[in-house]
Design a protein around this motif. Structure first.
Motif, PDB file in Angstrom:
ATOM      1  N   UNK A 280     -25.708   7.851  19.044  1.00 42.81           N
ATOM      2  CA  UNK A 280     -24.642   7.187  19.790  1.00 42.81           C
ATOM      3  C   UNK A 280     -24.727   5.674  19.788  1.00 42.81           C
ATOM      4  N   UNK A 281     -25.669   5.117  19.031  1.00 43.20           N
ATOM      5  CA  UNK A 281     -25.862   3.662  19.031  1.00 43.20           C
ATOM      6  C   UNK A 281     -25.116   2.979  17.893  1.00 43.20           C
ATOM      7  N   UNK A 282     -24.207   3.689  17.220  1.00 43.30           N
ATOM      8  CA  UNK A 282     -23.564   3.147  16.016  1.00 43.30           C
ATOM      9  C   UNK A 282     -22.838   1.831  16.299  1.00 43.30           C
ATOM     10  N   UNK A 283     -22.103   1.757  17.403  1.00 41.98           N
ATOM     11  CA  UNK A 283     -21.339   0.547  17.694  1.00 41.98           C
ATOM     12  C   UNK A 283     -22.268  -0.658  17.874  1.00 41.98           C
ATOM     13  N   UNK A 284     -23.361  -0.466  18.601  1.00 41.41           N
ATOM     14  CA  UNK A 284     -24.302  -1.568  18.817  1.00 41.41           C
ATOM     15  C   UNK A 284     -24.950  -1.998  17.507  1.00 41.41           C
ATOM     16  N   UNK A 285     -25.283  -1.039  16.664  1.00 38.97           N
ATOM     17  CA  UNK A 285     -25.907  -1.370  15.388  1.00 38.97           C
ATOM     18  C   UNK A 285     -24.946  -2.127  14.483  1.00 38.97           C
ATOM     19  N   UNK A 286     -23.674  -1.760  14.498  1.00 41.25           N
ATOM     20  CA  UNK A 286     -22.685  -2.513  13.725  1.00 41.25           C
ATOM     21  C   UNK A 286     -22.607  -3.959  14.219  1.00 41.25           C
ATOM     22  N   UNK A 287     -22.718  -4.130  15.528  1.00 41.92           N
ATOM     23  CA  UNK A 287     -22.670  -5.488  16.080  1.00 41.92           C
ATOM     24  C   UNK A 287     -23.900  -6.295  15.680  1.00 41.92           C
ATOM     25  N   UNK A 288     -25.070  -5.675  15.622  1.00 43.64           N
ATOM     26  CA  UNK A 288     -26.291  -6.374  15.242  1.00 43.64           C
ATOM     27  C   UNK A 288     -26.198  -6.938  13.832  1.00 43.64           C
ATOM     28  N   UNK A 289     -25.379  -6.333  12.969  1.00 42.59           N
ATOM     29  CA  UNK A 289     -25.280  -6.788  11.587  1.00 42.59           C
ATOM     30  C   UNK A 289     -24.775  -8.219  11.489  1.00 42.59           C
ATOM     31  N   UNK A 290     -24.064  -8.705  12.523  1.00 47.73           N
ATOM     32  CA  UNK A 290     -23.510 -10.052  12.510  1.00 47.73           C
ATOM     33  C   UNK A 290     -24.406 -11.063  13.220  1.00 47.73           C
ATOM     34  N   UNK A 291     -25.581 -10.630  13.681  1.00 49.84           N
ATOM     35  CA  UNK A 291     -26.487 -11.528  14.368  1.00 49.84           C
ATOM     36  C   UNK A 291     -26.445 -11.341  15.873  1.00 49.84           C
ATOM     37  N   UNK A 292     -27.477 -11.845  16.543  1.00 56.90           N
ATOM     38  CA  UNK A 292     -27.576 -11.657  17.988  1.00 56.90           C
ATOM     39  C   UNK A 292     -26.429 -12.318  18.751  1.00 56.90           C
ATOM     40  N   UNK A 293     -26.036 -13.531  18.313  1.00 53.06           N
ATOM     41  CA  UNK A 293     -24.984 -14.247  19.030  1.00 53.06           C
ATOM     42  C   UNK A 293     -23.657 -13.492  18.932  1.00 53.06           C
ATOM     43  N   UNK A 294     -23.350 -13.006  17.743  1.00 59.75           N
ATOM     44  CA  UNK A 294     -22.105 -12.261  17.566  1.00 59.75           C
ATOM     45  C   UNK A 294     -22.139 -10.943  18.336  1.00 59.75           C
ATOM     46  N   UNK A 295     -23.319 -10.281  18.348  1.00 56.66           N
ATOM     47  CA  UNK A 295     -23.445  -9.026  19.087  1.00 56.66           C
ATOM     48  C   UNK A 295     -23.217  -9.258  20.578  1.00 56.66           C
ATOM     49  N   UNK A 296     -23.782 -10.356  21.097  1.00 56.05           N
ATOM     50  CA  UNK A 296     -23.583 -10.668  22.512  1.00 56.05           C
ATOM     51  C   UNK A 296     -22.110 -10.960  22.803  1.00 56.05           C
ATOM     52  N   UNK A 297     -21.449 -11.644  21.872  1.00 51.93           N
ATOM     53  CA  UNK A 297     -20.027 -11.941  22.063  1.00 51.93           C
ATOM     54  C   UNK A 297     -19.179 -10.675  22.053  1.00 51.93           C
ATOM     55  N   UNK A 298     -19.660  -9.637  21.398  1.00 48.46           N
ATOM     56  CA  UNK A 298     -18.950  -8.362  21.356  1.00 48.46           C
ATOM     57  C   UNK A 298     -19.271  -7.470  22.552  1.00 48.46           C
TER      58      UNK A 298
END
Length: 338
Positions: free
Chosen positions: A216-234
């Protein structure tokens, strides 16, 4: 139709059918000639459906020897491949595998200690405890200065792996005698030779308890691909999510290693191979990697126990012999496509 255009559900169905067929067929392979009908008859009778047509000896070969080993291989392969896909995403390192945090080295220390002491009955528990100890040291070291980052995690894992590996070698050199050398070597190289129904319960239970939430972590892992800052923005809580994912992967990997030893390359090459047909999106990558890992390890273990009959090869040797060239081919393919 391009492979990536095929729906995930179709790929899941195909791999699911291949996995079931692989389990049944692999149980038939060995010195005692068995047919798929024999395997189904034995399994159904033990599930309370009908009566087995096999003699007690042949029924025991199916139900007590081969079936638990094959199911353990499937669970371990699925768990390692799933863990590898998650580790590659969390650390943003395409060379990451489930053992990156020093888990296999920590598990090796625990396993070798109990083998040397003659307490092999608690080997899975000791290996699991060793893996968790390595995880604790790695994460403590990675977060000692400031927040945990992928780079610090990788470097801390390498350091912990080296130290625990040295401790394992020291224990073997100082204390191992007689047959314990062979038992330790089999475990360190990865082997499913002793897998029985308790091993199925450990590996299968871990896959359900830890693996399903990780899917169930697929969405978070997709966000990590863009870096920590982008993941936090998402909207992803980066630190909390990374801790949870690393902890879940460690628990899952530790359980798998505790019953199989350190089987290499499964968690490294299978996610890369599956990406060729799914692309980078983790919603498809995670479940398909698990299915592909299960199929791969079932056949790798079948080959390890039959190709060199009457000798049996530790399955970790075979996965390395197959995985190294396959990984090289994947690298060459990715270079041509880039």
């Amino acid at each position: 139709m391009p492979l990536r255009a095929v729906p995930t559900a179709v790929w899941a169905g195909v791999l699911g059918v291949l996995l079931v067929a692989s389990v049944i067929i692999s149980v038939t392979i060995g010195p005692a000639a068995l047919s798929p009908a024999d395997v189904l008859s034995s399994v159904l009778s033990h599930l309370g459906i009908g009566r087995s047509s096999l003699s007690p000896l042949r029924d025991g070969i199916v139900w007590e020897l081969r079936m638990p080993r094959v199911l353990t291989a499937a669970a371990v392969g699925a768990g390692l491949a799933l863990s590898g896909a998650i580790m590659q995403a969390v650390t943003r390192n395409p060379l990451a595998d489930p053992y990156l945090l020093g888990l296999s080295s920590g598990a090796s220390v625990g396993a070798v200690v109990v083998v040397v002491l003659g307490w092999t009955i608690v080997l899975p528990l000791a290996a699991f405890a060793g893996a968790l100890a390595a995880l604790a040291v790695t994460l403590t070291l990675a977060g000692a200065v400031s927040r945990i980052t992928p780079t610090r995690t990788v470097l801390a894992g390498l350091a912990v792996s080296s130290v625990f590996g040295a401790v394992t070698s020291l224990i073997i050199f100082w204390s191992a005698t007689g047959d314990s050398y062979r038992e330790i070597l089999n475990w360190l190289l990865g082997s499913l030779a002793g897998a029985r129904w308790p091993a199925v319960a450990i590996a299968g239970g871990a896959l359900v308890v830890f693996g399903i939430p990780l899917l169930g972590s697929a969405r978070s892992l997709d966000a990590f691909a863009f870096g920590d800052a982008s993941a936090a923005a998402l909207g992803v809580n980066v630190d909390r999510t990374r801790w949870l994912l690393l902890g879940g992967v460690a628990l899952l990997t530790g359980a798998m290693v505790s019953v199989s030893g350190a089987i290499g390359f499964v968690g490294l090459i299978l996610p890369h191979a599956v990406r060729l047909i799914t692309g980078p999106g983790h919603r498809a990558l995670l479940p398909l990697s698990a299915l592909a890992g299960a199929i791969f390890l079932v056949w790798a273990d079948t080959g390890a126990r039959t190709l060199f009959d009457p000798r049996e090869l530790p399955v970790g040797i075979l996965t390395a012999l197959v995985g190294g060239p396959v990984f090289a081919l994947l690298l060459l393919r990715s270079r041509r496509l880039s």
